[in-house]
Design an enzyme around this catalytic site. Structure first.
Site, PDB file in Angstrom:
ATOM      1  N   GLU A 114       0.853  -1.190   0.000  1.00 45.61           N
ATOM      2  CA  GLU A 114       0.000   0.000   0.000  1.00 45.61           C
ATOM      3  C   GLU A 114       0.884   1.233   0.000  1.00 45.61           C
ATOM      4  OE1 GLU A 114      -3.658  -0.004   2.322  1.00 45.61           O
ATOM      5  OE2 GLU A 114      -3.138  -1.988   3.020  1.00 45.61           O
ATOM      6  N   HIS A 234      -8.768  10.160   4.774  1.00 47.48           N
ATOM      7  CA  HIS A 234      -8.408   9.196   3.735  1.00 47.48           C
ATOM      8  C   HIS A 234      -8.707   9.823   2.376  1.00 47.48           C
ATOM      9  CE1 HIS A 234      -7.992   5.513   1.463  1.00 47.48           C
ATOM     10  NE2 HIS A 234      -7.528   4.923   2.540  1.00 47.48           N
ATOM     11  N   ARG A 283      -0.589   9.414   2.835  1.00 49.87           N
ATOM     12  CA  ARG A 283      -2.022   9.691   2.766  1.00 49.87           C
ATOM     13  C   ARG A 283      -2.386  11.160   2.829  1.00 49.87           C
ATOM     14  NH1 ARG A 283      -4.976   5.222   6.510  1.00 49.87           N
ATOM     15  NH2 ARG A 283      -4.726   3.650   4.894  1.00 49.87           N
ATOM     16  N   HIS A 338     -10.905   9.868   8.707  1.00 48.45           N
ATOM     17  CA  HIS A 338     -10.639   8.432   8.713  1.00 48.45           C
ATOM     18  C   HIS A 338     -10.062   7.908  10.025  1.00 48.45           C
ATOM     19  CE1 HIS A 338      -9.825   4.557   6.943  1.00 48.45           C
ATOM     20  NE2 HIS A 338      -8.531   4.658   7.168  1.00 48.45           N
ATOM     21  N   ARG A 373      -0.560   8.458   9.738  1.00 46.47           N
ATOM     22  CA  ARG A 373      -0.425   7.007   9.898  1.00 46.47           C
ATOM     23  C   ARG A 373      -0.112   6.319   8.577  1.00 46.47           C
ATOM     24  NH1 ARG A 373      -3.971   2.499   9.452  1.00 46.47           N
ATOM     25  NH2 ARG A 373      -5.875   3.720   9.188  1.00 46.47           N
TER      26      ARG A 373
HETATM   27  C1  LIG Z   1     -13.266   1.701   6.232  1.00 44.24           C
HETATM   28  C2  LIG Z   1     -12.006   1.526   7.036  1.00 44.24           C
HETATM   29  C3  LIG Z   1     -10.987   0.714   6.550  1.00 44.24           C
HETATM   30  C4  LIG Z   1      -9.831   0.534   7.308  1.00 44.24           C
HETATM   31  N1  LIG Z   1      -8.865  -0.326   6.836  1.00 44.24           N
HETATM   32  C5  LIG Z   1      -7.794  -0.588   7.624  1.00 44.24           C
HETATM   33  C6  LIG Z   1      -6.837  -1.579   7.232  1.00 44.24           C
HETATM   34  O1  LIG Z   1      -6.964  -2.209   6.196  1.00 44.24           O
HETATM   35  N2  LIG Z   1      -5.793  -1.803   8.056  1.00 44.24           N
HETATM   36  C7  LIG Z   1      -5.604  -1.134   9.244  1.00 44.24           C
HETATM   37  O2  LIG Z   1      -4.624  -1.393   9.946  1.00 44.24           O
HETATM   38  N3  LIG Z   1      -6.507  -0.206   9.640  1.00 44.24           N
HETATM   39  C8  LIG Z   1      -7.592   0.070   8.876  1.00 44.24           C
HETATM   40  N4  LIG Z   1      -8.508   0.995   9.294  1.00 44.24           N
HETATM   41  C9  LIG Z   1      -8.357   1.591  10.621  1.00 44.24           C
HETATM   42  C10 LIG Z   1      -8.695   0.560  11.692  1.00 44.24           C
HETATM   43  O3  LIG Z   1      -9.758  -0.256  11.248  1.00 44.24           O
HETATM   44  C11 LIG Z   1      -9.083   1.175  13.022  1.00 44.24           C
HETATM   45  O4  LIG Z   1      -8.236   2.227  13.355  1.00 44.24           O
HETATM   46  C12 LIG Z   1      -8.995   0.117  14.119  1.00 44.24           C
HETATM   47  O5  LIG Z   1      -9.773  -1.003  13.750  1.00 44.24           O
HETATM   48  C13 LIG Z   1      -9.454   0.667  15.441  1.00 44.24           C
HETATM   49  O6  LIG Z   1      -9.560  -0.405  16.344  1.00 44.24           O
HETATM   50  P1  LIG Z   1     -10.031  -0.124  17.823  1.00 44.24           P
HETATM   51  O7  LIG Z   1     -10.148  -1.447  18.488  1.00 44.24           O
HETATM   52  O8  LIG Z   1      -9.173   0.907  18.420  1.00 44.24           O
HETATM   53  O9  LIG Z   1     -11.480   0.556  17.641  1.00 44.24           O
HETATM   54  P2  LIG Z   1     -12.823  -0.031  17.040  1.00 44.24           P
HETATM   55  O10 LIG Z   1     -12.589  -1.215  16.207  1.00 44.24           O
HETATM   56  O11 LIG Z   1     -13.571   1.089  16.438  1.00 44.24           O
HETATM   57  O12 LIG Z   1     -13.602  -0.517  18.331  1.00 44.24           O
HETATM   58  C14 LIG Z   1     -14.092   0.418  19.260  1.00 44.24           C
HETATM   59  C15 LIG Z   1     -15.094  -0.307  20.138  1.00 44.24           C
HETATM   60  O13 LIG Z   1     -15.432   0.500  21.254  1.00 44.24           O
HETATM   61  C16 LIG Z   1     -16.837   0.511  21.428  1.00 44.24           C
HETATM   62  N5  LIG Z   1     -17.141   1.728  22.176  1.00 44.24           N
HETATM   63  C17 LIG Z   1     -16.924   3.013  21.809  1.00 44.24           C
HETATM   64  N6  LIG Z   1     -17.299   3.844  22.799  1.00 44.24           N
HETATM   65  C18 LIG Z   1     -17.741   3.063  23.816  1.00 44.24           C
HETATM   66  C19 LIG Z   1     -18.260   3.326  25.106  1.00 44.24           C
HETATM   67  N7  LIG Z   1     -18.434   4.563  25.574  1.00 44.24           N
HETATM   68  N8  LIG Z   1     -18.628   2.283  25.882  1.00 44.24           N
HETATM   69  C20 LIG Z   1     -18.515   1.003  25.426  1.00 44.24           C
HETATM   70  N9  LIG Z   1     -18.034   0.701  24.205  1.00 44.24           N
HETATM   71  C21 LIG Z   1     -17.644   1.721  23.418  1.00 44.24           C
HETATM   72  C22 LIG Z   1     -17.368   0.413  20.014  1.00 44.24           C
HETATM   73  O14 LIG Z   1     -18.704  -0.019  20.010  1.00 44.24           O
HETATM   74  C23 LIG Z   1     -16.408  -0.614  19.439  1.00 44.24           C
HETATM   75  O15 LIG Z   1     -16.801  -1.903  19.831  1.00 44.24           O
HETATM   76  C24 LIG Z   1      -9.665   1.198   8.545  1.00 44.24           C
HETATM   77  C25 LIG Z   1     -10.677   2.037   9.000  1.00 44.24           C
HETATM   78  C26 LIG Z   1     -11.842   2.204   8.265  1.00 44.24           C
HETATM   79  C27 LIG Z   1     -12.910   3.102   8.794  1.00 44.24           C
END
Ligand SMILES: Cc1cc2nc3c(=O)[nH]c(=O)nc-3n(C[C@H](O)[C@H](O)[C@H](O)COP(=O)(O)OP(=O)(O)OC[C@H]3O[C@@H](n4cnc5c(N)ncnc54)[C@H](O)[C@@H]3O)c2cc1C
Length: 511
Positions: A114, A234, A283, A338, A373
């Site tokens: 990428e 993004h 990006r 993003h 990032r």
């Molecule tokens: C379309 C898209 C494509 C992407 N592609 C990639 C990729 O290919 N590779 C890569 O490395 N990254 C990618 N990213 C970025 C990456 O997906 C995210 O940054 C990463 O998954 C975040 O993980 P996380 O566990 O921190 O948060 P999340 O996966 O968003 O999880 C957060 C969790 O917290 C919960 N939550 C939030 N607030 C509260 C609260 N107050 N109380 C209880 N629960 C709560 C939510 O419901 C959720 O379950 C992409 C992002 C997007 C939007």
């Protein structure tokens, strides 16, 4: 185990929350995962497309790519931690524990490339990697005898006493008529893994629950935040041919990695004139160029005619078909909020500045991303820091402290209040705290956001509805972004233009 006084309370069930829960449970802790998600798609992790970068035989060049993409702002020690632990975390958790079947040809993995990566090092499953990782992870935890997962359960605030965090107030979502049913849950330690802040902007690639809860709750409890000005946009979100799709979707950077090019309304390719790496520039550079070309010529399309798009990216081809887009004519794209590179400041073990509070994933600022990032490093960061934070959070006794429940005495909250105020917040952020920023606008935004937060606070003193707290959290987070942006010089995805946009981007040296 009792789910009322867990050793470790994890807030959020994306990759970071799952990894934290696993890390803590492996240490013998009883873990409660509280998540406001009701289905996997509520976490951004489920939406991840391109994949997860891993260290192959190239730790030095992987680290150099991350630092170069970060515009020199990444913390080298954090980058080394990520790179050094990447392979083991992926092998141990994703392959051996969860059995994720990444794409390969039988002889080995089909490592993708990428933008801003100097080598092929990205494990993926088609262009829908997130769901192939998160769903088995959730299933694994749900079957784990040390882990309890409470869905539809939002943390509203942290329980704090004399600088120490003792758990959180949880809204179980089963109140009457949408009212909160709040309880105090005490824990030995609390790990925030609440994801991103997309809901602060009108156009975002994130799911709608990305309201910045973890960042706001931590900041309100007194924890340090850092790098909040670095909000990554993004460059290639599908926006509909009129630029206003109700259902935007991300077109993964992997498409440019495999040869997709960007053309303006006149059919001209413009990235080679902007940066030596053209479409594979960092990006933030590509996002600004796309925005400028859209403004100048009216439209930007991602030309995929050199690829066998349907065969290489069947999931994206299906999304195009769903929206009536013919990829052969190019996919209309625009920048879209993003990812938050900053967040709650943590060390290499996910420790925040508050005792017994940890953070991991997108809500945490580990220092890995600096000002921008590198693609496919977020799932990896969530995995590595989640495991480390979960492990470090164990070994603390649960202490009960005085924890008065939030009050819920004012029945006069207009139902449309949160919705209207959210739209106001998003308009302010889109107009003044977007891809390019002007110092005077940032001050205007800060003042308007302060007023908005004042209005919301007047309600949260007497009301505890989940929507209201999400609005409060979005206001606090937006203010942190606007303030950090007005106090910081341009770097990476924080670009101050003060009236004059520039078109030529400096290539970033690989350190
Ligand atoms: C379309 C898209 C494509 C992407 N592609 C990639 C990729 O290919 N590779 C890569 O490395 N990254 C990618 N990213 C970025 C990456 O997906 C995210 O940054 C990463 O998954 C975040 O993980 P996380 O566990 O921190 O948060 P999340 O996966 O968003 O999880 C957060 C969790 O917290 C919960 N939550 C939030 N607030 C509260 C609260 N107050 N109380 C209880 N629960 C709560 C939510 O419901 C959720 O379950 C992409 C992002 C997007 C939007």
């Amino acid at each position: 185990m009792t789910d009322e006084k867990p050793d470790v309370l994890v807030v959020g069930s994306g990759i970071a929350g799952c990894a934290a829960a696993l890390g803590a449970a492996r240490e013998g802790a009883d873990v409660l995962v509280a998540t406001k998600a009701t289905k996997p798609e509520d976490a951004t992790s489920d939406w991840a497309q391109g994949g997860i970068a891993v260290t192959r035989d190239d730790p030095a060049s992987f680290a150099a790519d991350i630092r170069a993409a970060s515009d020199g702002e990444a913390d080298p020690e954090s980058v080394d931690t990520l790179v050094a632990n990447a392979r083991e975390a992926v092998d141990d958790v994703l392959l051996d524990t969860l059995g994720v079947e990444f794409d390969g040809d039988g002889d080995g993995y089909d490592f993708g490339r990428e933008a801003a990566h100097s080598a092929r090092r990205i494990l993926h499953v088609d262009a829908s990697t997130g769901r192939h990782v998160l769903r088995p992870f959730l299933a694994h935890l749900q079957a784990h005898d040390r882990v309890t997962v409470l869905e539809d359960t939002a943390a509203l605030d942290l329980i704090t006493h004399e600088g120490r965090v003792h758990g959180a107030y949880l809204d179980r979502g089963d109140g009457i008529d949408g009212e909160a049913a709040v309880e105090s849950v005490f824990a030995g330690a609390t790990v925030l893994a609440t994801g991103g802040i997309g809901a602060c902007y009108g156009r975002s690639t994130n799911p709608e629950g990305a309201t910045g809860d973890g960042v706001a709750m931590a900041a309100l409890a007194g924890a340090e935040t850092a790098d909040m000005q670095y909000v990554q946009f993004h460059p290639t979100a599908y926006v509909g041919s009129d630029g206003e799709s109700d259902e935007p979707f991300l077109v993964s950077e992997a498409v440019r990695g495999e040869g997709g090019v960007l053309v303006n309304a006149d059919g001209e390719r413009f990235m080679p004139g902007v940066h030596p790496d053209a479409e594979l520039a960092p990006r933030d550079v590509v996002a600004r160029a796309v925005a400028r070309e859209r403004e100048r010529t009216g439209e930007v399309r991602l030309d995929v005619s050199k690829l066998d798009f349907a065969a290489e990216f069947p999931d994206l081809a299906a999304l195009c078909a769903d929206r009536g887009v013919d990829p052969a004519e190019g996919i209309p794209v625009a920048p879209s909020e993003h990812f938050l590179c900053g967040g709650v400041a943590v060390d290499g073990r996910g420790r925040t500045s508050l005792d017994r509070l940890f953070a991991a994933g997108e809500c945490a600022r580990t220092g890995v991303h600096g000002a921008n990032r590198l693609a496919s490093t977020s799932l990896l960061e969530g995995l590595v820091w989640g495991l480390r934070a979960g492990e470090a959070a164990t070994g603390h006794e649960v202490e009960r402290v005085e924890a008065p429940l939030p009050r819920d005495s004012d029945p006069a909250l207009p139902p449309s209040f949160a919705e209207t105020k959210f739209r106001r917040l998003q308009t302010l952020m889109d107009e003044y705290v977007g891809l390019e920023r002007d110092s005077a606008d940032l001050q205007r935004a800060t003042a308007a956001l302060m007023r908005l937060k004042g209005e919301v606070d007047a309600y949260t003193r007497t009301r505890t509805s989940r929507g209201l707290y999400e609005l409060r959290n979005a206001c606090v987070t937006a203010l942190l972004v606007a303030r950090a942006a007005s106090e910081s010089p341009s770097a990476g995805c924080h670009r101050l233009v003060d009236g004059e946009g520039d078109t030529q981007e400096e290539p970033r040296a690989r350190p």
